[in-house]
Design a protein around this motif. Sequence first.
Motif, PDB file in Angstrom:
ATOM      1  N   ASN A  31     -58.476  26.264  29.784  1.00 12.31           N
ATOM      2  CA  ASN A  31     -57.188  25.584  29.848  1.00 12.31           C
ATOM      3  C   ASN A  31     -57.295  24.282  29.066  1.00 12.31           C
ATOM      4  N   PHE A  32     -56.156  23.859  28.489  1.00 13.38           N
ATOM      5  CA  PHE A  32     -56.112  22.608  27.739  1.00 13.38           C
ATOM      6  C   PHE A  32     -55.096  21.663  28.378  1.00 13.38           C
ATOM      7  N   LEU A  33     -55.090  20.430  27.904  1.00 13.90           N
ATOM      8  CA  LEU A  33     -54.174  19.377  28.353  1.00 13.90           C
ATOM      9  C   LEU A  33     -54.330  19.095  29.854  1.00 13.90           C
ATOM     10  N   PRO A  34     -55.471  18.521  30.258  1.00 15.75           N
ATOM     11  CA  PRO A  34     -55.648  18.168  31.678  1.00 15.75           C
ATOM     12  C   PRO A  34     -54.606  17.160  32.130  1.00 15.75           C
ATOM     13  N   ASP A  35     -54.107  17.361  33.341  1.00 11.59           N
ATOM     14  CA  ASP A  35     -53.035  16.529  33.888  1.00 11.59           C
ATOM     15  C   ASP A  35     -53.588  15.468  34.843  1.00 11.59           C
ATOM     16  N   THR A  80     -59.861  19.902  38.351  1.00 10.33           N
ATOM     17  CA  THR A  80     -58.920  19.453  37.322  1.00 10.33           C
ATOM     18  C   THR A  80     -57.665  20.309  37.355  1.00 10.33           C
ATOM     19  N   PHE A 118     -54.356  21.324  35.281  1.00 12.04           N
ATOM     20  CA  PHE A 118     -53.926  21.305  33.887  1.00 12.04           C
ATOM     21  C   PHE A 118     -52.401  21.310  33.780  1.00 12.04           C
ATOM     22  N   HIS A 119     -51.930  20.676  32.735  1.00  8.37           N
ATOM     23  CA  HIS A 119     -50.496  20.474  32.532  1.00  8.37           C
ATOM     24  C   HIS A 119     -49.763  21.800  32.336  1.00  8.37           C
ATOM     25  N   GLN A 120     -48.607  21.925  32.970  1.00  7.78           N
ATOM     26  CA  GLN A 120     -47.698  23.047  32.740  1.00  7.78           C
ATOM     27  C   GLN A 120     -46.542  22.553  31.881  1.00  7.78           C
ATOM     28  N   ARG A 173     -49.162  27.279  30.755  1.00 14.84           N
ATOM     29  CA  ARG A 173     -50.303  26.413  30.476  1.00 14.84           C
ATOM     30  C   ARG A 173     -50.844  26.721  29.077  1.00 14.84           C
ATOM     31  N   ARG A 187     -53.517  27.549  26.532  1.00  9.81           N
ATOM     32  CA  ARG A 187     -54.825  28.210  26.614  1.00  9.81           C
ATOM     33  C   ARG A 187     -55.596  28.151  25.309  1.00  9.81           C
TER      34      ARG A 187
END
Length: 221
Positions: free
Chosen positions: A35-39, A54, A56-58, A191, A193
């Motif tokens: 997953n990318f873009l941790p929130d 962690t 992750f951003h939706q 999310r 990916r």
Amino acid sequence: MRPRQTLVLGLILLVPVLAFLFLKSFGTNRYALPNFLPDHVDSTQIEGKWQRDTVFHQIGDFRFQSQAGREVAQAELADKGMYVASFFSTTCPDICPRVNSQLMRVQEKYRREGRVRLASFTTDSHQDSVAILARYAEQYGAIAGKWFFLTGNAASLNKVATEEFQLPRPLRAGSTMTPSSKLFLVDKDRRVRGIYDGTKEKEVNRLITEIEVLLYTYDHE
């Protein structure tokens, strides 16, 4: 038979058994996409111990007008499987044509796969933007219902680009964002990916491979 010869023979016979056990134990492992873009980081208490995880951003909901003149929401793009997002300008002379040429490959690869779609957000703001997008989409052979060229007001586009996909903000307040060479693979849970350089064939090959991984995951849930 000498003890040393017996030991060597035993080891030779043991190797296939160990190989079989290894393959049986680990042969079913599959490659999983990150997953990318941790929130943010969440803390959960499990059996008296705190564990950090962690989140992750939706990608938030959006709704923009397509080259066909109708509104397209994220639900139409993501809920059936996944989509590849890009950000371009119809007046961009270099990066955008290279990215869109690579996206043509992705479209052709998944022409008959309804779970894979493409969403290209334009950074332009014209009074007749829908007509311009229609001509632009035709130039790249966009298939109706497969590859969407989306436009809207500058504030909404900037919000999606900078807050949802975390692209750099415009240098000047009130201006539209600059085009990007990045491609984003968004799954059905909205999310990100995968992130790729859409100007490079090797990177787009990786995108195609990782689309296959997601499709396999969906088929074997």
